[in-house]
Design a protein around this motif. Sequence first.
Motif, PDB file in Angstrom:
ATOM      1  N   GLU A   1       0.903  -1.187  -0.100  1.00 15.29           N
ATOM      2  CA  GLU A   1      -0.154   0.202  -0.010  1.00 15.29           C
ATOM      3  C   GLU A   1       0.748   1.253   0.006  1.00 15.29           C
ATOM      4  OE1 GLU A   1      -3.216   0.059  -0.527  1.00 15.29           O
ATOM      5  OE2 GLU A   1      -3.523   2.123  -0.280  1.00 15.29           O
ATOM      6  N   VAL A   2       2.077   1.236   0.570  1.00 14.93           N
ATOM      7  CA  VAL A   2       2.834   2.290   0.698  1.00 14.93           C
ATOM      8  C   VAL A   2       3.285   2.592  -0.533  1.00 14.93           C
ATOM      9  CG1 VAL A   2       5.244   3.027   1.522  1.00 14.93           C
ATOM     10  CG2 VAL A   2       3.730   2.107   3.041  1.00 14.93           C
ATOM     11  N   GLY A   3       3.729   1.554  -1.151  1.00 15.22           N
ATOM     12  CA  GLY A   3       4.409   1.531  -2.621  1.00 15.22           C
ATOM     13  C   GLY A   3       3.358   2.298  -3.409  1.00 15.22           C
ATOM     14  N   LYS A   4       2.173   1.577  -3.513  1.00 17.24           N
ATOM     15  CA  LYS A   4       1.010   2.303  -4.526  1.00 17.24           C
ATOM     16  C   LYS A   4       0.668   3.482  -4.238  1.00 17.24           C
ATOM     17  CE  LYS A   4      -3.918   1.004  -5.225  1.00 17.24           C
ATOM     18  NZ  LYS A   4      -4.646   1.871  -4.549  1.00 17.24           N
ATOM     19  N   ARG A   5       0.594   4.035  -2.899  1.00 14.25           N
ATOM     20  CA  ARG A   5       0.489   5.521  -2.713  1.00 14.25           C
ATOM     21  C   ARG A   5       1.523   6.265  -3.471  1.00 14.25           C
ATOM     22  NH1 ARG A   5      -3.124   6.217   2.467  1.00 14.25           N
ATOM     23  NH2 ARG A   5      -4.518   4.475   2.507  1.00 14.25           N
ATOM     24  N   ALA A   6       2.600   5.817  -3.079  1.00 19.77           N
ATOM     25  CA  ALA A   6       3.834   6.574  -3.263  1.00 19.77           C
ATOM     26  C   ALA A   6       4.010   6.743  -4.844  1.00 19.77           C
ATOM     27  CB  ALA A   6       5.278   6.003  -2.702  1.00 19.77           C
ATOM     28  N   ARG A   7       3.783   5.659  -5.679  1.00 18.15           N
ATOM     29  CA  ARG A   7       3.862   5.493  -7.089  1.00 18.15           C
ATOM     30  C   ARG A   7       2.902   6.194  -7.541  1.00 18.15           C
ATOM     31  NH1 ARG A   7       1.197   2.775 -10.099  1.00 18.15           N
ATOM     32  NH2 ARG A   7       0.624   1.158  -8.758  1.00 18.15           N
ATOM     33  N   GLU A   8       1.783   6.308  -7.368  1.00 12.27           N
ATOM     34  CA  GLU A   8       0.578   7.301  -7.873  1.00 12.27           C
ATOM     35  C   GLU A   8       1.041   8.522  -7.757  1.00 12.27           C
ATOM     36  OE1 GLU A   8      -3.068   4.100  -7.266  1.00 12.27           O
ATOM     37  OE2 GLU A   8      -2.810   5.633  -5.777  1.00 12.27           O
ATOM     38  N   GLU A   9       1.389   8.927  -6.747  1.00 13.34           N
ATOM     39  CA  GLU A   9       1.758  10.408  -6.483  1.00 13.34           C
ATOM     40  C   GLU A   9       2.948  10.960  -7.363  1.00 13.34           C
ATOM     41  OE1 GLU A   9       0.550  11.716  -2.779  1.00 13.34           O
ATOM     42  OE2 GLU A   9       1.221  14.030  -3.041  1.00 13.34           O
ATOM     43  N   MET A  10       3.957   9.938  -7.454  1.00 14.37           N
ATOM     44  CA  MET A  10       5.107  10.281  -8.341  1.00 14.37           C
ATOM     45  C   MET A  10       4.836  10.100  -9.679  1.00 14.37           C
ATOM     46  SD  MET A  10       7.883   7.303  -6.808  1.00 14.37           S
ATOM     47  CE  MET A  10       7.918   6.909  -5.284  1.00 14.37           C
TER      48      MET A  10
ATOM     49  N   ILE B   1       5.804   5.131 -13.517  1.00 15.35           N
ATOM     50  CA  ILE B   1       6.971   4.753 -12.444  1.00 15.35           C
ATOM     51  C   ILE B   1       6.890   3.007 -12.206  1.00 15.35           C
ATOM     52  CG2 ILE B   1       7.726   5.058 -10.242  1.00 15.35           C
ATOM     53  CD1 ILE B   1       8.257   7.460 -11.164  1.00 15.35           C
ATOM     54  N   PHE B   2       8.019   2.658 -12.408  1.00 16.04           N
ATOM     55  CA  PHE B   2       8.017   1.029 -11.579  1.00 16.04           C
ATOM     56  C   PHE B   2       9.002   1.078 -10.664  1.00 16.04           C
ATOM     57  CE2 PHE B   2       9.765  -2.987 -11.496  1.00 16.04           C
ATOM     58  CZ  PHE B   2       8.832  -3.774 -11.775  1.00 16.04           C
ATOM     59  N   LEU B   3       8.119   1.009  -9.320  1.00 21.76           N
ATOM     60  CA  LEU B   3       8.828   1.172  -7.867  1.00 21.76           C
ATOM     61  C   LEU B   3       9.139   0.010  -7.374  1.00 21.76           C
ATOM     62  CD1 LEU B   3       9.481   3.207  -5.527  1.00 21.76           C
ATOM     63  CD2 LEU B   3       7.187   2.902  -4.941  1.00 21.76           C
ATOM     64  N   ASP B   4      10.554  -0.157  -6.929  1.00 23.50           N
ATOM     65  CA  ASP B   4      10.879  -1.437  -6.371  1.00 23.50           C
ATOM     66  C   ASP B   4      11.244  -1.237  -4.886  1.00 23.50           C
ATOM     67  OD1 ASP B   4      11.814  -4.162  -6.095  1.00 23.50           O
ATOM     68  OD2 ASP B   4      13.697  -3.666  -6.905  1.00 23.50           O
ATOM     69  N   LEU B   5      10.573  -1.350  -3.950  1.00 22.86           N
ATOM     70  CA  LEU B   5      10.522  -1.131  -2.655  1.00 22.86           C
ATOM     71  C   LEU B   5      10.977  -1.821  -1.703  1.00 22.86           C
ATOM     72  CD1 LEU B   5      10.218   1.823  -1.100  1.00 22.86           C
ATOM     73  CD2 LEU B   5       7.667   1.246  -0.950  1.00 22.86           C
ATOM     74  N   TRP B   6      12.070  -1.890  -0.846  1.00 20.15           N
ATOM     75  CA  TRP B   6      12.546  -2.828   0.114  1.00 20.15           C
ATOM     76  C   TRP B   6      12.489  -2.083   1.483  1.00 20.15           C
ATOM     77  CZ3 TRP B   6      14.279  -7.515  -1.303  1.00 20.15           C
ATOM     78  CH2 TRP B   6      14.161  -7.759  -2.935  1.00 20.15           C
ATOM     79  N   VAL B   7      12.627  -2.821   2.615  1.00 18.93           N
ATOM     80  CA  VAL B   7      12.579  -2.375   3.811  1.00 18.93           C
ATOM     81  C   VAL B   7      14.053  -3.047   4.472  1.00 18.93           C
ATOM     82  CG1 VAL B   7      11.523  -2.220   6.187  1.00 18.93           C
ATOM     83  CG2 VAL B   7      10.153  -2.343   4.172  1.00 18.93           C
ATOM     84  N   LYS B   8      14.806  -2.472   5.257  1.00 17.68           N
ATOM     85  CA  LYS B   8      16.084  -3.026   5.882  1.00 17.68           C
ATOM     86  C   LYS B   8      16.152  -2.398   7.166  1.00 17.68           C
ATOM     87  CE  LYS B   8      18.439  -3.658   1.502  1.00 17.68           C
ATOM     88  NZ  LYS B   8      19.534  -3.277   0.680  1.00 17.68           N
ATOM     89  N   VAL B   9      16.771  -3.091   8.277  1.00 15.23           N
ATOM     90  CA  VAL B   9      16.997  -2.508   9.199  1.00 15.23           C
ATOM     91  C   VAL B   9      18.443  -2.250   9.739  1.00 15.23           C
ATOM     92  CG1 VAL B   9      16.998  -3.313  11.916  1.00 15.23           C
ATOM     93  CG2 VAL B   9      15.676  -4.467  10.299  1.00 15.23           C
ATOM     94  N   LYS B  10      18.564  -0.973  10.112  1.00 10.85           N
ATOM     95  CA  LYS B  10      20.016  -0.437  10.497  1.00 10.85           C
ATOM     96  C   LYS B  10      19.822   0.240  11.923  1.00 10.85           C
ATOM     97  CE  LYS B  10      23.053  -0.030   7.030  1.00 10.85           C
ATOM     98  NZ  LYS B  10      23.852  -1.351   6.759  1.00 10.85           N
ATOM     99  N   LYS B  11      20.370  -0.536  12.709  1.00  7.62           N
ATOM    100  CA  LYS B  11      20.290  -0.189  14.261  1.00  7.62           C
ATOM    101  C   LYS B  11      20.952   1.218  14.509  1.00  7.62           C
ATOM    102  CE  LYS B  11      20.841  -2.802  18.307  1.00  7.62           C
ATOM    103  NZ  LYS B  11      21.486  -3.645  18.972  1.00  7.62           N
ATOM    104  N   ASP B  12      20.024   1.880  15.159  1.00  7.74           N
ATOM    105  CA  ASP B  12      20.434   3.261  15.578  1.00  7.74           C
ATOM    106  C   ASP B  12      21.024   4.013  14.563  1.00  7.74           C
ATOM    107  OD1 ASP B  12      20.617   4.877  17.803  1.00  7.74           O
ATOM    108  OD2 ASP B  12      22.739   4.411  18.647  1.00  7.74           O
ATOM    109  N   TRP B  13      20.705   4.313  13.742  1.00  7.28           N
ATOM    110  CA  TRP B  13      21.463   5.045  12.544  1.00  7.28           C
ATOM    111  C   TRP B  13      21.484   6.556  12.633  1.00  7.28           C
ATOM    112  CZ3 TRP B  13      18.929   8.923   9.909  1.00  7.28           C
ATOM    113  CH2 TRP B  13      17.468   9.124   9.974  1.00  7.28           C
ATOM    114  N   ARG B  14      20.495   6.605  13.444  1.00  9.34           N
ATOM    115  CA  ARG B  14      20.582   8.278  13.934  1.00  9.34           C
ATOM    116  C   ARG B  14      21.704   8.859  14.455  1.00  9.34           C
ATOM    117  NH1 ARG B  14      15.420  10.776  15.894  1.00  9.34           N
ATOM    118  NH2 ARG B  14      13.731   9.623  14.980  1.00  9.34           N
TER     119      ARG B  14
END
Length: 300
Positions: free
Chosen positions: A257-266, A274-287
């Motif tokens: 759903e995130v990808g769909k909404r973002a793609r439509e607005e883009m 737009i062909f959107l390839d969306l991934w989720v990754k973990v990076k501890k404490d990146w801040r």
Amino acid sequence: MAMDNKYRSGFVALIGRPNVGKSTLMNHIVGQKIAIMSDKPQTTRNKIRGVYTSDDGQIIFLDTPGIHKPHSKLGEFLVKTAQDALDEVDLVLFLIDAAEGYGPGDRFIMENLKKVQTPVFLVVNKIDQVHPDQLLPLIDRYRNEYPFNEVVPISALQGNNTATLIDLIMNRLPEGPQYYPADQVTDHPERFIVGELIREKVLELTREEIPHSVAVVIEEMNEREEKDIVDVRAVIYTERPSQKGILIGKKGSLLKEVGKRAREEMERLLGTRIFLDLWVKVKKDWRNEEMMLRHFGYRE
Ligand code: GDP
Ligand code: MG
Ligand code: K
């Protein structure tokens, strides 16, 4: 209207606590959605320029990160970025929220304003939400702490008094060239806008579960040669595996759903498929990791 017929131009920084309406004001004046708006604080982390052009002159707005007491290295960096911006500009607009009233964060900002030479306007926003009688005492309170060059009450949302604000800004700017073509409203790379759009959709769909610790990196953005299609590969970084789980959702439904909404607005924004390839990754404490800050583009 300018007081004489010189062409004027210059740079104007928008500062103020989160949610006072900086992005709304810029979007109203520039007339296009370029800074990402959200009712959650601090969604604008980079400088975004909006350009207003008229026969009198040109105003280049910097939507800087808010100045607030830093709590992490990222926080320190954001304050430094905002501070640096203030020394480089011709004018600072300090926005406050008339309905919220005076807040401790405002004192911190005004202390910092005393360290820069640039003239400052107090812009009292959201006047549509208060009774006129409340305005004067509020303005006095701020005036006691800082000698503002102008005080301008507005409603960025409804456009009340924004024309006056533009005139007052214009009259403060030095004689100068038209830096940007008249039809240009932003010189920001599309990559950044696309990343911010994805972040906006994540915040929209996850509410409180996902804090502002998400960052989006656009790893690839390429226009296909033979077709009117742009390939975008993006990674959403979270701090914890549990957040990654939430973001992906049952059978990947939330991420989809995130990808769909973002793609439509883009597609609307960029006028291309737009062909959107969306991934989720973990990076501890990146801040708090300098390297990651650099990787995410928060460091020179
Ligand atoms: P920023 O964090 O300073 O950039 O604030 P935003 O521009 O994202 O605005 C925060 C919220 O305040 C949004 O929900 C806006 O719609 C709302 N807002 C901004 N300006 C006004 C205004 O003049 N009147 C009212 N009622 N709401 C406003
Ligand atoms: Mg904003
Ligand atoms: K100053």
